[in-house]
Design a protein around this motif. Structure first.
Motif, PDB file in Angstrom:
ATOM      1  N   LEU A 147       0.827  -1.213   0.000  1.00 19.94           N
ATOM      2  CA  LEU A 147       0.000   0.000   0.000  1.00 19.94           C
ATOM      3  C   LEU A 147       0.856   1.256   0.000  1.00 19.94           C
ATOM      4  CD1 LEU A 147      -3.081  -0.447   2.347  1.00 19.94           C
ATOM      5  CD2 LEU A 147      -3.052   0.183  -0.068  1.00 19.94           C
ATOM      6  N   GLU A 150       1.786   2.093  -3.469  1.00 19.12           N
ATOM      7  CA  GLU A 150       0.643   2.633  -4.220  1.00 19.12           C
ATOM      8  C   GLU A 150       0.407   4.098  -3.845  1.00 19.12           C
ATOM      9  OE1 GLU A 150      -1.027   1.254  -6.608  1.00 19.12           O
ATOM     10  OE2 GLU A 150      -0.211  -0.774  -6.507  1.00 19.12           O
ATOM     11  N   GLU A 153       3.184   6.377  -5.269  1.00 18.19           N
ATOM     12  CA  GLU A 153       3.008   6.616  -6.715  1.00 18.19           C
ATOM     13  C   GLU A 153       2.075   7.791  -6.960  1.00 18.19           C
ATOM     14  OE1 GLU A 153       4.327   5.335  -9.428  1.00 18.19           O
ATOM     15  OE2 GLU A 153       2.863   5.119 -11.051  1.00 18.19           O
ATOM     16  N   ARG A 154       1.096   7.975  -6.077  1.00 20.55           N
ATOM     17  CA  ARG A 154       0.098   9.017  -6.297  1.00 20.55           C
ATOM     18  C   ARG A 154       0.429  10.314  -5.560  1.00 20.55           C
ATOM     19  NH1 ARG A 154      -5.501   7.913  -5.175  1.00 20.55           N
ATOM     20  NH2 ARG A 154      -5.667   9.755  -6.483  1.00 20.55           N
ATOM     21  N   VAL A 424      -7.262  -2.321   2.479  1.00 23.30           N
ATOM     22  CA  VAL A 424      -7.324  -1.099   1.697  1.00 23.30           C
ATOM     23  C   VAL A 424      -8.350  -0.145   2.292  1.00 23.30           C
ATOM     24  CG1 VAL A 424      -7.840  -0.153  -0.561  1.00 23.30           C
ATOM     25  CG2 VAL A 424      -6.672  -2.342  -0.369  1.00 23.30           C
ATOM     26  N   VAL A 428      -6.241   3.239   3.141  1.00 22.19           N
ATOM     27  CA  VAL A 428      -5.938   4.181   2.058  1.00 22.19           C
ATOM     28  C   VAL A 428      -6.283   5.597   2.509  1.00 22.19           C
ATOM     29  CG1 VAL A 428      -6.645   4.987  -0.223  1.00 22.19           C
ATOM     30  CG2 VAL A 428      -6.105   2.606   0.120  1.00 22.19           C
ATOM     31  N   PRO A 429      -5.328   6.493   2.520  1.00 25.26           N
ATOM     32  CA  PRO A 429      -5.560   7.825   3.069  1.00 25.26           C
ATOM     33  C   PRO A 429      -6.081   8.786   2.004  1.00 25.26           C
ATOM     34  CG  PRO A 429      -3.321   7.650   2.392  1.00 25.26           C
ATOM     35  CD  PRO A 429      -3.991   6.396   1.935  1.00 25.26           C
ATOM     36  N   ALA A 430      -6.506   9.909   2.457  1.00 24.44           N
ATOM     37  CA  ALA A 430      -6.967  10.937   1.531  1.00 24.44           C
ATOM     38  C   ALA A 430      -5.780  11.770   1.078  1.00 24.44           C
ATOM     39  CB  ALA A 430      -8.023  11.788   2.208  1.00 24.44           C
ATOM     40  N   THR A 431      -5.002  11.264   0.131  1.00 23.81           N
ATOM     41  CA  THR A 431      -3.897  12.073  -0.384  1.00 23.81           C
ATOM     42  C   THR A 431      -4.488  13.120  -1.296  1.00 23.81           C
ATOM     43  OG1 THR A 431      -3.533  10.825  -2.396  1.00 23.81           O
ATOM     44  CG2 THR A 431      -2.393  10.046  -0.422  1.00 23.81           C
ATOM     45  N   ALA A 433      -3.362  14.020  -4.194  1.00 21.01           N
ATOM     46  CA  ALA A 433      -2.863  13.915  -5.563  1.00 21.01           C
ATOM     47  C   ALA A 433      -3.950  14.226  -6.584  1.00 21.01           C
ATOM     48  CB  ALA A 433      -2.336  12.506  -5.798  1.00 21.01           C
ATOM     49  N   LYS A 434      -3.726  15.215  -7.376  1.00 22.83           N
ATOM     50  CA  LYS A 434      -4.699  15.580  -8.417  1.00 22.83           C
ATOM     51  C   LYS A 434      -4.159  15.023  -9.734  1.00 22.83           C
ATOM     52  CE  LYS A 434      -7.358  18.507  -5.988  1.00 22.83           C
ATOM     53  NZ  LYS A 434      -8.812  18.452  -5.893  1.00 22.83           N
ATOM     54  N   ASP A 435      -4.446  13.747  -9.963  1.00 24.09           N
ATOM     55  CA  ASP A 435      -3.861  13.102 -11.139  1.00 24.09           C
ATOM     56  C   ASP A 435      -4.322  13.756 -12.428  1.00 24.09           C
ATOM     57  OD1 ASP A 435      -2.738  10.203 -10.156  1.00 24.09           O
ATOM     58  OD2 ASP A 435      -4.289  11.039  -8.881  1.00 24.09           O
TER      59      ASP A 435
ATOM     60  N   ARG B  42      -9.920  -0.111  -7.426  1.00 18.99           N
ATOM     61  CA  ARG B  42      -9.836  -0.084  -5.962  1.00 18.99           C
ATOM     62  C   ARG B  42      -8.820  -1.080  -5.464  1.00 18.99           C
ATOM     63  NH1 ARG B  42     -15.192  -2.074  -3.769  1.00 18.99           N
ATOM     64  NH2 ARG B  42     -15.027  -3.247  -5.684  1.00 18.99           N
ATOM     65  N   ARG B  70      -0.507  -3.888 -11.988  1.00 15.21           N
ATOM     66  CA  ARG B  70       0.726  -3.264 -12.488  1.00 15.21           C
ATOM     67  C   ARG B  70       1.599  -4.260 -13.245  1.00 15.21           C
ATOM     68  NH1 ARG B  70       1.073   1.716 -10.738  1.00 15.21           N
ATOM     69  NH2 ARG B  70      -0.013   2.243  -8.829  1.00 15.21           N
ATOM     70  N   MET B  83      -4.331   3.131  -8.128  1.00 19.66           N
ATOM     71  CA  MET B  83      -5.145   2.390  -7.184  1.00 19.66           C
ATOM     72  C   MET B  83      -5.951   3.396  -6.376  1.00 19.66           C
ATOM     73  SD  MET B  83      -3.889  -0.298  -4.310  1.00 19.66           S
ATOM     74  CE  MET B  83      -4.928  -0.550  -2.870  1.00 19.66           C
ATOM     75  N   LYS B  99     -12.299   9.127  -4.423  1.00 15.75           N
ATOM     76  CA  LYS B  99     -12.709   9.220  -3.021  1.00 15.75           C
ATOM     77  C   LYS B  99     -11.747  10.074  -2.207  1.00 15.75           C
ATOM     78  CE  LYS B  99     -14.352   6.180   0.651  1.00 15.75           C
ATOM     79  NZ  LYS B  99     -14.323   4.797   1.150  1.00 15.75           N
ATOM     80  N   ASP B 100     -10.448  10.016  -2.559  1.00 22.30           N
ATOM     81  CA  ASP B 100      -9.458  10.754  -1.773  1.00 22.30           C
ATOM     82  C   ASP B 100      -9.372  12.222  -2.182  1.00 22.30           C
ATOM     83  OD1 ASP B 100      -8.111  10.735  -4.157  1.00 22.30           O
ATOM     84  OD2 ASP B 100      -6.676   9.210  -3.565  1.00 22.30           O
ATOM     85  N   GLY B 101     -10.310  12.684  -3.007  1.00 17.47           N
ATOM     86  CA  GLY B 101     -10.311  14.098  -3.389  1.00 17.47           C
ATOM     87  C   GLY B 101      -9.655  14.364  -4.734  1.00 17.47           C
ATOM     88  N   GLY B 102      -8.884  13.394  -5.232  1.00 12.98           N
ATOM     89  CA  GLY B 102      -8.247  13.572  -6.535  1.00 12.98           C
ATOM     90  C   GLY B 102      -9.267  13.520  -7.656  1.00 12.98           C
ATOM     91  N   SER B 103      -8.870  13.988  -8.848  1.00 16.26           N
ATOM     92  CA  SER B 103      -9.762  13.902 -10.001  1.00 16.26           C
ATOM     93  C   SER B 103      -8.922  13.655 -11.244  1.00 16.26           C
ATOM     94  CB  SER B 103     -10.577  15.176 -10.147  1.00 16.26           C
ATOM     95  OG  SER B 103      -9.703  16.277 -10.292  1.00 16.26           O
ATOM     96  N   ILE B 104      -9.509  13.010 -12.222  1.00 15.22           N
ATOM     97  CA  ILE B 104      -8.775  12.653 -13.432  1.00 15.22           C
ATOM     98  C   ILE B 104      -9.596  13.042 -14.655  1.00 15.22           C
ATOM     99  CG2 ILE B 104      -7.732  10.761 -14.733  1.00 15.22           C
ATOM    100  CD1 ILE B 104      -7.210   9.308 -12.156  1.00 15.22           C
TER     101      ILE B 104
END
Lengths: 439, 439
Positions: A147, A150, A153-154, A424, A428-431, A433-435, B42, B70, B83, B99-104
């Motif tokens: 984890l 993962e 990476e983000r 998971v 899985v935390p609230a990072t 990362a704005k991919d 997920r 991967r 992930m 869910k973690d606030g990111g967007s794609i």
């Protein structure tokens, strides 16, 4: 007259608590005899602990190194297996008390309950730094490791990424060395192969040892070889660095705080609470002092072996907490109890024969200490692999583990990289990362 | 001028949500092209669900049928794996919200999120009757089964023992049939071999079906064959028996309460909430209505496939929720998007080619329906085994699963009978068994 008839037909009953290397060997030596044997264990399986670090580093599956106790002992008509937890022993009443309220009478009791990790009074450290004694802990470590990659990476925060890619292994004994080497090899390979936004050089694996050298039970030349090898595969060894505190964020050691995502505890074991059950003052490491015949000092008909027992070797030093000691004691005690209960022979003195001490450091690197001579490097590693495959319980597991090792050796791929969904959901935390948000 | 240069260098971006059979096939078809692909899941692994029932019945390990996403996609430079959990889709803004606030951001979106078990509004039943969609659920069922045998061995109450040795499988589709057969075979063998105080005849496996026959998607002759075979290995089939309630103690069905220790849900699936994300009214089973080119009705640039999509076949009926449908749609859509995005070709109509429908019933027994012809029995079972080994992702897993199957076929032993310590701690009850207390 009636009681005499009864005692003539009643078979002696040996109760063995714990089905590790020692308990199983003892039970097997008593198998298919005119003695009733009951084996009690909290788990339904015997775990081949020497390879548990490979489950933690996603190389093997738990089932590859676990065998149902009922399967191992199924061929012995006189052995009864009970899955239950022991909470105390009533020595005068010759009774083992179980957690669920049940109790089991015995004529002879063998305590082979093994050991647990010793957090030296800081039991709260365990949640942040699991040890390597159970399938559950190994899976826990595997989830934390996978984890963290993962999440890294983000992550777009360099400090967070660095912390996520840092593992700390506490304790420079064989378990710590195996784990540090395996994490470094797994991490570097996975990053290079599967992660687009990470670089292998971002990985940090710290091996922390309170004493002046790693693998202190081995000769100094082998310690030095292991240190050099680990440094070569990127493990950062910190000697003379006692651990002061462990939190969810990292380890405080030698006056410095080391932020880390995965912390593994391998810094010393203590015997499980068999001494408490008996109300006996334990010796060093919580172990039960035993006489040369392995009987627990101050009791009658109660024996201890393996990590539970504080047995003394020829050199007057305590025997080490090793699988080979437990196994030899188990075979010895099983045979001796058989001769004693069926033919009235006294139980002789146990003598330990050192078969050699080993630790694996990495791909192509292991060490063996046979007392008067040592080997190290690729040959030792091959020997280590052969010995460990041979020690697995049955042909199927030997074949499965061999194939996975050969496959991994040729491809460097790790087969068991499964993150459990529950793990998971929990971690899985609230990072932030704005991919590709700006693409 | 600037924006034109930008649009000339900017590569199109396809986002695929879900790395099951459909999502992975779509991603692979887009691999190593001038298109940027992001795969969101997920989980870190792709799970070979057709063999999950073997994990639940202790025949295989989770890692044998899981492959890190991967690793599967690592060879494609243009594919990026994330992930994360998707919570919604902003269609006008062409953005997937995590869910973690990111967007794609996406140019094309492929929804391949699969399905979950449908408890028909009784979500509280799930805790008592897990389905078979994840490693976690399979492990959960395995623990329940194995622990029930351990408890039954120690129970002295005949009614309690009977309940502990009763399993109820709900739903007579392929999953239910596979599970009922596998539980019966596992139970009978384990009891005969490993448990001293239980008899195989004490085992009860109930297969409950609301409709008039099991395997209703297969021809009647195959249903009848499966019914007869299951009855022969001791599965008690109850037809026309709708489930009314499920508690920790058992199942209320067809007006009768059936006490049971292990309850498995296999009674129908519903699509995961992709329709909710889009704010679109879903069709039957929560599936997204799609046009013949798999585009989601009422959207632009958004596609759905597999269990997520309500696609219609040549016969005007919805395509079934099967792996082969998802896989064919994934390959089709991947190729079509490539041709569309790189060469401006329109997306054609998807045509499903039925490769045959199969279910395995037990040792030496399976059924295949190829539409115009059928096979059943040992030959079908061999074909089933070959096809499923072939469908596994790589050579290592094929080899490992083959060996375990051959081993199990010859010895009837189950390799993966590991009960996790945490499961034990949570569920071993305080039975009153006084083992040998009176001896």
């Amino acid at each position: 007259m009636k009681s005499e008839t009864e005692s003539a037909t009643k078979r002696p009953h040996v109760v063995i608590v714990g089905a590790g290397f020692g308990g199983l060997a003892c039970a097997q030596a008593l198998g298919n005899t005119e003695i009733d044997v009951t084996v009690i264990d909290r788990r339904n399986h015997n775990l081949f602990q020497p390879l548990l670090y490979q489950v933690a580093t996603a190389a093997l599956s738990p089932a590859d190194i676990s065998e149902p106790i009922r399967r191992t002992l199924g061929r012995y008509e006189n052995i009864h297996v009970v899955m239950a937890e022991v909470v105390s022993v009533d020595a005068p009443a010759r009774t083992v008390i179980l957690k669920d309220g049940g109790s089991i009478l015995f004529d002879r009791l063998v305590l082979a309950t093994g050991s647990t990790y010793n957090y030296f009074g800081h039991q709260d450290w365990q949640q942040h730094a699991p040890g390597l004694k159970s399938v559950h802990e190994a899976r826990d470590i595997r989830h934390r490791l996978l984890l963290a990659f993962e999440k890294a990476e983000r992550s777009t925060d360099e400090a967070e990424k660095r912390n996520l890619l840092t593992s700390v292994v506490i304790g420079g004994g064989p378990t710590g060395v195996e784990m540090a080497g395996a994490i470094s090899e797994l991490g570097r390979f996975m990053i290079a192969q599967d992660f687009r936004r990470l670089h292998p050089d971002q990985l940090t694996v710290l091996l922390i040892e309170a004493g002046p050298r790693i693998l202190s039970t081995f000769p100094e030349t082998l310690s030095r070889y292991a240190s050099d090898y680990l440094a070569g595969i990127g493990v950062d060894i910190r000697l003379n660095t006692p651990v002061e505190d462990i939190t969810a964020e990292g380890v405080q050691a030698g006056g410095t705080f080391l932020p880390a995502s995965c912390i593994v505890w391998g810094a010393g074991v203590k015997a499980s609470p068999a001494a408490e059950w008996l109300g006996i003052e334990p010796g060093a490491g919580g172990r039960l002092p035993v006489a040369p015949d392995l009987s627990v000092t101050g009791t009658a008909g109660i024996y201890a072996l393996g990590d539970t027992a504080l047995a003394v070797g020829k050199d007057r030093n305590p025997l080490p907490a090793l699988a080979q000691v437990a196994k030899q004691q188990g075979i010895f005690l099983g045979r001796a109890l058989k001769a004693n209960l069926l033919f009235g022979k006294p139980i002789p003195t146990f003598h330990f024969r050192n078969r050699g001490n080993t630790a694996v450091i990495g791909r192509n690197a292991a060490i063996f200490d046979f007392g008067s001579w040592q080997i190290k490097g690729r040959l030792a590693w091959l020997l280590w692999a052969l010995v460990h495959v041979y020690l697995l319980v049955n042909f199927e597991k030997r074949l499965l583990v061999s194939i996975q090792w050969i496959w991994r050796y040729s491809t460097r791929q790790r087969g068991a990289r499964v993150i459990d969904e529950t793990a998971v959901a929990a971690t899985v935390p609230a990072t932030e990362a704005k991919d590709r948000a700006a693409s």
